[in-house]
Design a protein around this motif. Structure first.
Motif, PDB file in Angstrom:
ATOM      1  N   GLU A 196       0.778  -1.184  -0.031  1.00 54.43           N
ATOM      2  CA  GLU A 196      -0.055   0.059   0.239  1.00 54.43           C
ATOM      3  C   GLU A 196       0.715   1.288  -0.119  1.00 54.43           C
ATOM      4  OE1 GLU A 196      -3.581  -1.795   2.965  1.00 54.43           O
ATOM      5  OE2 GLU A 196      -2.006  -0.763   3.798  1.00 54.43           O
ATOM      6  N   HIS A 197       2.060   1.152   0.332  1.00 50.59           N
ATOM      7  CA  HIS A 197       3.002   2.366   0.413  1.00 50.59           C
ATOM      8  C   HIS A 197       2.839   3.210  -0.769  1.00 50.59           C
ATOM      9  CE1 HIS A 197       6.421   4.677   2.019  1.00 50.59           C
ATOM     10  NE2 HIS A 197       7.039   4.395   0.776  1.00 50.59           N
ATOM     11  N   ASP A 198       2.596   4.635  -0.410  1.00 45.65           N
ATOM     12  CA  ASP A 198       2.829   5.456  -1.494  1.00 45.65           C
ATOM     13  C   ASP A 198       4.152   6.052  -1.749  1.00 45.65           C
ATOM     14  OD1 ASP A 198       0.123   5.910  -1.565  1.00 45.65           O
ATOM     15  OD2 ASP A 198       0.086   7.246   0.116  1.00 45.65           O
ATOM     16  N   GLY A 199       4.340   6.087  -3.164  1.00 47.32           N
ATOM     17  CA  GLY A 199       5.802   6.629  -3.390  1.00 47.32           C
ATOM     18  C   GLY A 199       6.660   5.239  -3.646  1.00 47.32           C
ATOM     19  N   ALA A 200       7.717   5.549  -4.188  1.00 48.70           N
ATOM     20  CA  ALA A 200       8.952   4.424  -4.597  1.00 48.70           C
ATOM     21  C   ALA A 200       9.349   3.873  -3.328  1.00 48.70           C
ATOM     22  CB  ALA A 200       9.612   4.901  -5.691  1.00 48.70           C
ATOM     23  N   LEU A 201       9.477   2.507  -3.606  1.00 43.26           N
ATOM     24  CA  LEU A 201      10.202   1.635  -2.331  1.00 43.26           C
ATOM     25  C   LEU A 201      11.542   1.377  -3.138  1.00 43.26           C
ATOM     26  CD1 LEU A 201       7.422  -0.876  -1.852  1.00 43.26           C
ATOM     27  CD2 LEU A 201       7.972   1.022  -0.305  1.00 43.26           C
ATOM     28  N   ARG A 202      11.863   0.269  -3.711  1.00 47.81           N
ATOM     29  CA  ARG A 202      13.034  -0.098  -4.390  1.00 47.81           C
ATOM     30  C   ARG A 202      14.083  -0.343  -3.249  1.00 47.81           C
ATOM     31  NH1 ARG A 202      12.956  -0.420  -9.822  1.00 47.81           N
ATOM     32  NH2 ARG A 202      15.549  -0.547  -9.882  1.00 47.81           N
ATOM     33  N   ALA A 203      14.057  -1.220  -2.104  1.00 42.72           N
ATOM     34  CA  ALA A 203      14.654  -1.230  -1.016  1.00 42.72           C
ATOM     35  C   ALA A 203      14.600  -2.768  -0.593  1.00 42.72           C
ATOM     36  CB  ALA A 203      14.392  -0.299   0.123  1.00 42.72           C
ATOM     37  N   ILE A 204      15.650  -3.104   0.196  1.00 41.11           N
ATOM     38  CA  ILE A 204      15.700  -4.432   0.776  1.00 41.11           C
ATOM     39  C   ILE A 204      15.457  -4.169   2.337  1.00 41.11           C
ATOM     40  CG2 ILE A 204      17.408  -6.458   1.314  1.00 41.11           C
ATOM     41  CD1 ILE A 204      18.679  -5.935  -1.509  1.00 41.11           C
ATOM     42  N   HIS A 205      14.756  -4.946   2.966  1.00 37.20           N
ATOM     43  CA  HIS A 205      14.527  -4.738   4.429  1.00 37.20           C
ATOM     44  C   HIS A 205      14.767  -5.883   5.112  1.00 37.20           C
ATOM     45  CE1 HIS A 205      12.459  -0.885   3.549  1.00 37.20           C
ATOM     46  NE2 HIS A 205      11.678  -1.349   2.648  1.00 37.20           N
ATOM     47  N   GLU A 206      15.570  -5.919   6.069  1.00 44.54           N
ATOM     48  CA  GLU A 206      15.519  -7.202   6.952  1.00 44.54           C
ATOM     49  C   GLU A 206      14.878  -6.803   8.231  1.00 44.54           C
ATOM     50  OE1 GLU A 206      19.816  -7.615   8.169  1.00 44.54           O
ATOM     51  OE2 GLU A 206      20.443  -8.182   6.140  1.00 44.54           O
ATOM     52  N   ILE A 207      14.281  -8.018   8.636  1.00 36.78           N
ATOM     53  CA  ILE A 207      13.098  -7.663   9.603  1.00 36.78           C
ATOM     54  C   ILE A 207      13.287  -8.976  10.632  1.00 36.78           C
ATOM     55  CG2 ILE A 207      11.579  -8.993   8.069  1.00 36.78           C
ATOM     56  CD1 ILE A 207       9.122  -7.307   9.231  1.00 36.78           C
ATOM     57  N   GLY A 208      12.742  -8.674  11.755  1.00 38.37           N
ATOM     58  CA  GLY A 208      12.750  -9.632  12.900  1.00 38.37           C
ATOM     59  C   GLY A 208      11.690  -9.223  14.104  1.00 38.37           C
ATOM     60  N   GLY A 209      11.661 -10.000  15.063  1.00 41.26           N
ATOM     61  CA  GLY A 209      11.079  -9.506  16.360  1.00 41.26           C
ATOM     62  C   GLY A 209      11.535  -8.458  17.282  1.00 41.26           C
ATOM     63  N   PRO A 210      11.082  -8.154  18.306  1.00 40.72           N
ATOM     64  CA  PRO A 210      11.839  -7.304  19.181  1.00 40.72           C
ATOM     65  C   PRO A 210      12.961  -7.785  20.160  1.00 40.72           C
ATOM     66  CG  PRO A 210       9.729  -8.251  20.115  1.00 40.72           C
ATOM     67  CD  PRO A 210       9.887  -8.873  18.845  1.00 40.72           C
ATOM     68  N   GLN A 211      13.095  -9.089  20.064  1.00 40.64           N
ATOM     69  CA  GLN A 211      14.064  -9.539  21.026  1.00 40.64           C
ATOM     70  C   GLN A 211      15.239 -10.587  20.283  1.00 40.64           C
ATOM     71  OE1 GLN A 211      11.004 -11.382  23.256  1.00 40.64           O
ATOM     72  NE2 GLN A 211      11.675 -10.289  25.022  1.00 40.64           N
ATOM     73  N   VAL A 212      16.442 -10.489  20.411  1.00 40.52           N
ATOM     74  CA  VAL A 212      17.438 -11.265  20.156  1.00 40.52           C
ATOM     75  C   VAL A 212      17.429 -12.444  21.160  1.00 40.52           C
ATOM     76  CG1 VAL A 212      19.788 -11.608  19.560  1.00 40.52           C
ATOM     77  CG2 VAL A 212      18.634  -9.681  18.792  1.00 40.52           C
ATOM     78  N   LEU A 213      17.205 -13.466  20.750  1.00 39.53           N
ATOM     79  CA  LEU A 213      17.184 -14.687  21.769  1.00 39.53           C
ATOM     80  C   LEU A 213      18.254 -15.878  21.476  1.00 39.53           C
ATOM     81  CD1 LEU A 213      13.182 -15.246  21.362  1.00 39.53           C
ATOM     82  CD2 LEU A 213      14.354 -14.135  23.159  1.00 39.53           C
ATOM     83  N   ALA A 214      18.575 -16.357  22.234  1.00 42.33           N
ATOM     84  CA  ALA A 214      19.419 -17.603  22.204  1.00 42.33           C
ATOM     85  C   ALA A 214      18.703 -18.736  21.908  1.00 42.33           C
ATOM     86  CB  ALA A 214      20.472 -17.955  23.446  1.00 42.33           C
TER      87      ALA A 214
END
Length: 462
Positions: A196-214
């Motif tokens: 739905e984003h307005d405007g150009a994107l052309r990007a790579i996104h790394e995504i994860g949850g809020p916590q770094v877990l072992a």
């Protein structure tokens, strides 16, 4: 907006379909074996198709945006990384250019292109080929590279939930591998916002949850949310885990393989987590996400005993250990225990010493079974039963065919110990669940609501 979701029957794809439809978009579900209809489209990347042919299909369906969620963790005879992750999607993306599709969102994987070593891993390399090809095309695009994804239909989540439900949990090394799991509903919400984003994107996104877990912490979350008590953790050398993964590749499962272990060793943590920016809030913690969509293991190993039955079985087991110790200590000649020890090579003082140790062990096992049952106690009882049985079978083979079954009876005894072990509960989780309203339905809601658990959330995923 008319959006084609490829891989619509998978974990991520199904969540994306729900997310987009709940926001008012017309979604066409693309999947293998799907019929060609108004809301479905057959898509099989193993079957080559020219960009021109794709352009005709996309144009006829009036597709405005495209989301590719197709992915496999293990290749098979019918599905290869090169076709499913690279060649097939690239043909589709090129066809999207010819058809005038406005935007393409590609769901990739964390670790793609992170270092030269990733090029040697077929899974990551095939994903990188599609990502690079998409970035080179003259259309608007976005690539999402998520950490471990959990939630409904997640094959990885089902495997982790199964491993976490075992009474003895094997860990690669010490289980310190770093991961940052994200719930599939919130990944789907991020994808919907990109569409739905307005405007150009052309990007790579790394995504994860809020916590770094072992890795061990992540399994502990899966275990806790299944209401299971404490477990025993067994660190294993990484080479042994690789061997286990190689053997698992021959089994009918789609998750555990050598590449899976290699990617776990590398860790799965975004360098710059885009989840807060894409969602407009902090993503939901794993414990909260699993509370809304409980883990779904491949095999349900949970055992639930009423308090009365639990006490009765423990009393019977304790009586067996204590009675054996008492009879052996008070009547060593009449019970025949010294003769049995002599047959096993322990005579004279050695036999008496072994008898004392055995009686002390049996008394400790019986007493602790009554007053303080713990996972290590059940493991010790299993080892004792197996040890006694094996020793007797080797030194007195005639007992294995005795019509009274003195050794065979140890098998149901071992089963009883395992039942009591697996019946240990996480009482904190049970109490929390008992306090929920009876009409609360965590599973069947057609609209994902993980975001509503986060007190900082300013948008409900519905």
């Amino acid at each position: 907006m008319r959006v084609l979701v490829c891989g619509a029957t998978g974990c991520v794809g199904a969540a994306v379909v729900h997310a987009l439809r709940s926001r008012g978009h017309h979604v066409i579900e693309g999947a293998r074996g799907a019929a060609d209809g108004r809301s479905t489209m057959p898509i099989d990347f193993m079957q080559p198709r020219t960009p021109q042919a794709w352009a005709e299909v996309l144009g006829a369906a009036r597709i405005e945006a495209l989301v590719n969620c197709v992915g496999i963790l293990m290749p098979t005879r019918r599905q290869s990384f090169e076709r499913v992750h690279a060649d097939g999607p690239i043909e589709l993306f090129r066809g999207a250019v010819l058809a005038g599709v406005r935007r393409v969102v590609q769901v990739s994987a964390l670790g793609v292109g992170a270092d030269p070593q990733s090029l040697a891993m077929p899974y990551l390399h095939s994903k990188l080929r599609a990502d690079d090809a998409l970035a080179s095309l003259p259309l608007d695009w976005a690539v999402l590279r998520p950490s471990l994804v959990y939630g409904p239909r997640s094959h990885g989540g089902a495997l982790f939930a199964t491993l976490a439900s075992l009474p003895l949990i094997a860990l690669p090394g010490r289980g310190r591998q770093r991961v940052q799991p994200i719930h599939v509903y919130e990944l789907a919400e991020a994808i919907a916002r990109l569409v739905e984003h307005d405007g150009a994107l052309r990007a790579i996104h790394e995504i994860g949850g809020p916590q770094v877990l072992a890795y061990r912490e992540m399994l502990a979350h899966y275990r806790s949310q299944q209401g299971l008590g404490a477990a025993l953790w067994l660190p294993l050398p990484i080479p042994l885990m690789r061997l286990t993964a190689w053997l698992a590749e021959w089994l009918p499962q789609k998750v555990l393989c050598r590449d899976t272990i290699a990617m776990l060793e590398r860790g799965s943590v975004p360098r710059d987590n885009a989840a807060p920016a894409l969602l407009g809030r902090t993503p939901t913690a794993m414990a909260h996400g699993l509370a809304i969509t409980p883990p779904e293991p491949l095999f349900d190993l949970r055992v639930q005993l009423s308090p009365g039955i639990d006490r009765l079985l423990r009393a019977a087991l304790a009586f067996m250990w204590l009675y054996t110790a008492l009879i052996s200590a008070l009547l060593p000649q009449q019970s025949g225990v010294l003769k049995l020890l002599a047959r096993c090579g322990f005579e004279g003082r050695a036999g008496v010493a072994v008898l004392v140790v055995s009686c002390a062990l049996n008394i400790a096992l019986g007493t602790l079974t009554l007053v303080r049952p713990r996972p290590w106690l059940h493991a010790l009882q299993c080892a004792a039963v197996i040890g006694y049985t094996a020793t007797a079978a080797i030194n007195m083979p005639e007992l294995t065919i005795d019509h009274c079954g003195p050794l065979v009876k140890n098998l149901p005894l071992l089963g009883l110990v395992m039942v009591l072990w697996m019946a240990q509960r996480n009482h904190a989780v049970d109490a929390a669940r008992a306090g929920m309203p009876r009409n609360a339905d965590r599973r069947t809601s057609a609209v994902p609501r993980v975001a509503a658990l986060n007190p900082a959330a300013n948008h409900r995923f519905e």
